[in-house]
Design a protein around this motif. Sequence first.
Motif, mmCIF file in Angstrom:
data_model
loop_
_atom_site.group_PDB
_atom_site.id
_atom_site.type_symbol
_atom_site.label_atom_id
_atom_site.label_comp_id
_atom_site.label_asym_id
_atom_site.label_seq_id
_atom_site.Cartn_x
_atom_site.Cartn_y
_atom_site.Cartn_z
ATOM 1 N N PHE A 49 0.696 -1.147 -0.174
ATOM 2 C CA PHE A 49 0.179 0.064 0.068
ATOM 3 C C PHE A 49 0.923 1.341 0.011
ATOM 4 N N ASN A 50 1.894 1.420 0.953
ATOM 5 C CA ASN A 50 2.767 2.672 1.073
ATOM 6 C C ASN A 50 3.520 2.672 -0.418
ATOM 7 N N SER A 51 3.970 1.562 -0.973
ATOM 8 C CA SER A 51 4.869 1.786 -2.251
ATOM 9 C C SER A 51 4.092 2.123 -3.370
ATOM 10 N N LYS A 52 2.596 2.155 -3.496
ATOM 11 C CA LYS A 52 1.748 2.729 -4.402
ATOM 12 C C LYS A 52 1.974 4.092 -4.527
ATOM 13 N N HIS A 53 2.367 5.012 -3.699
ATOM 14 C CA HIS A 53 2.419 6.370 -3.676
ATOM 15 C C HIS A 53 3.929 6.907 -4.016
ATOM 16 N N MET A 54 4.980 5.898 -4.278
ATOM 17 C CA MET A 54 6.314 6.354 -4.213
ATOM 18 C C MET A 54 6.481 7.004 -5.532
ATOM 19 N N ASN A 55 5.894 6.867 -6.898
ATOM 20 C CA ASN A 55 5.983 7.503 -7.839
ATOM 21 C C ASN A 55 5.305 9.113 -7.877
ATOM 22 N N THR A 56 4.600 9.291 -6.970
ATOM 23 C CA THR A 56 3.991 10.792 -6.863
ATOM 24 C C THR A 56 4.716 11.758 -6.187
ATOM 25 N N MET A 57 6.115 11.466 -6.072
ATOM 26 C CA MET A 57 6.569 12.460 -5.143
ATOM 27 C C MET A 57 8.320 12.672 -5.815
ATOM 28 N N ASN A 58 8.624 13.809 -5.607
ATOM 29 C CA ASN A 58 10.071 14.053 -5.937
ATOM 30 C C ASN A 58 10.902 14.082 -4.949
ATOM 31 N N VAL A 59 12.127 13.249 -5.090
ATOM 32 C CA VAL A 59 13.130 13.005 -4.024
ATOM 33 C C VAL A 59 14.166 13.693 -4.233
ATOM 34 N N TYR A 60 14.869 14.211 -3.162
ATOM 35 C CA TYR A 60 15.831 15.095 -3.119
ATOM 36 C C TYR A 60 17.024 14.437 -2.017
ATOM 37 N N ARG B 142 23.631 8.918 1.996
ATOM 38 C CA ARG B 142 22.142 8.443 1.663
ATOM 39 C C ARG B 142 21.287 8.223 2.548
ATOM 40 N N THR B 143 21.394 9.046 3.465
ATOM 41 C CA THR B 143 20.472 8.877 4.627
ATOM 42 C C THR B 143 19.649 10.123 4.791
ATOM 43 N N ASN B 144 19.709 11.231 4.187
ATOM 44 C CA ASN B 144 18.884 12.611 4.567
ATOM 45 C C ASN B 144 18.182 12.679 3.177
ATOM 46 N N PHE B 145 16.818 12.906 3.180
ATOM 47 C CA PHE B 145 15.942 12.992 1.953
ATOM 48 C C PHE B 145 14.945 13.939 2.556
ATOM 49 N N ALA C 54 -1.988 14.844 -3.762
ATOM 50 C CA ALA C 54 -2.308 14.989 -2.392
ATOM 51 C C ALA C 54 -2.725 13.401 -2.175
ATOM 52 N N VAL C 55 -2.207 13.057 -1.042
ATOM 53 C CA VAL C 55 -2.549 11.545 -0.523
ATOM 54 C C VAL C 55 -3.413 11.487 0.550
ATOM 55 N N PRO C 56 -4.546 10.975 0.348
ATOM 56 C CA PRO C 56 -5.540 10.927 1.645
ATOM 57 C C PRO C 56 -4.949 10.653 2.974
ATOM 58 N N GLY C 57 -5.247 11.613 3.627
ATOM 59 C CA GLY C 57 -4.754 11.563 5.221
ATOM 60 C C GLY C 57 -3.313 12.230 5.357
ATOM 61 N N SER C 58 -2.730 13.060 4.350
ATOM 62 C CA SER C 58 -1.658 13.614 4.786
ATOM 63 C C SER C 58 -1.723 14.941 4.971
ATOM 64 N N ARG C 59 -0.901 15.803 6.012
ATOM 65 C CA ARG C 59 -1.287 17.123 6.444
ATOM 66 C C ARG C 59 -0.316 18.079 5.579
ATOM 67 N N GLN C 60 0.617 17.663 4.905
ATOM 68 C CA GLN C 60 1.495 18.467 4.451
ATOM 69 C C GLN C 60 1.924 17.817 3.100
ATOM 70 N N GLN C 61 2.818 18.777 2.559
ATOM 71 C CA GLN C 61 3.456 18.130 1.057
ATOM 72 C C GLN C 61 4.745 17.976 1.032
ATOM 73 N N ASN C 62 5.404 18.367 2.079
ATOM 74 C CA ASN C 62 7.034 18.196 2.239
ATOM 75 C C ASN C 62 7.414 17.426 3.269
ATOM 76 N N TYR C 63 8.046 16.591 2.950
ATOM 77 C CA TYR C 63 8.546 15.691 4.364
ATOM 78 C C TYR C 63 10.160 15.375 4.238
ATOM 79 N N GLN C 64 10.796 15.427 5.329
ATOM 80 C CA GLN C 64 12.036 14.762 5.461
ATOM 81 C C GLN C 64 12.269 13.770 6.066
ATOM 82 N N VAL C 65 13.177 12.846 5.461
ATOM 83 C CA VAL C 65 13.504 11.644 5.941
ATOM 84 C C VAL C 65 15.044 11.601 6.490
ATOM 85 N N LEU C 66 15.262 11.037 7.877
ATOM 86 C CA LEU C 66 16.507 10.815 8.265
ATOM 87 C C LEU C 66 16.842 9.298 8.457
ATOM 88 N N LEU C 67 17.237 8.227 7.368
ATOM 89 C CA LEU C 67 17.251 7.112 7.607
ATOM 90 C C LEU C 67 18.156 6.672 8.781
#
Length: 163
Positions: free
Chosen positions: A63-74, A80-83, A90-103
């Motif tokens: 389910f989570n991988s279905k939305h991978m192609n609807t975003m730009n990744v920087y 390769r740990t900070n994105f 817009a994904v149902p249930g999302s609060r915002q459009q920009n997210y940061q990931v620290l793997l």
Amino acid sequence: MTTNISECINAVMKCSHNLPITALVKSSYFRLDELFARKGSEALAQLQVGAEFSQTLMKAIEFNSKHMNTMNVYQFDRSRTNFTFEELVAVPGSRQQNYQVLLDERKCDCGYFQALHIPCRHVLAACFHARLDWKRFVHPVYRLESVFNVYRSEFRPIGHEDD
């Protein structure tokens, strides 16, 4: 959370209304024995066919991988740990459009990754972008070996009261 706990207890106590305490305990004991036997068999069957994770986890990953192609990744570092992600749709249930990931810190701004300890759509996209295996970001409790170990214990039959 209180509602969920009370619903769980109601489910366990189902068909046990108006029983004396001894019969109530005995009923609960046998129901748990049945649950452990069933869940243990299910986990063992999945292990025997080579599954690493439960079917429930794999459905969540799918389910989570279905939305991978609807975003730009920087990518913001060589390790390769900070994105940062910009969601284009817009994904149902999302609060915002920009997210940061620290793997390396196992954090995502959506909060899903920290709360459930399984990769959210942003972590999956980061792993895909950086060619990392997403499985290493799944908490060990979700591995079928861990699930099987929970249900490995067996219940002993209750002896007669006079013994």
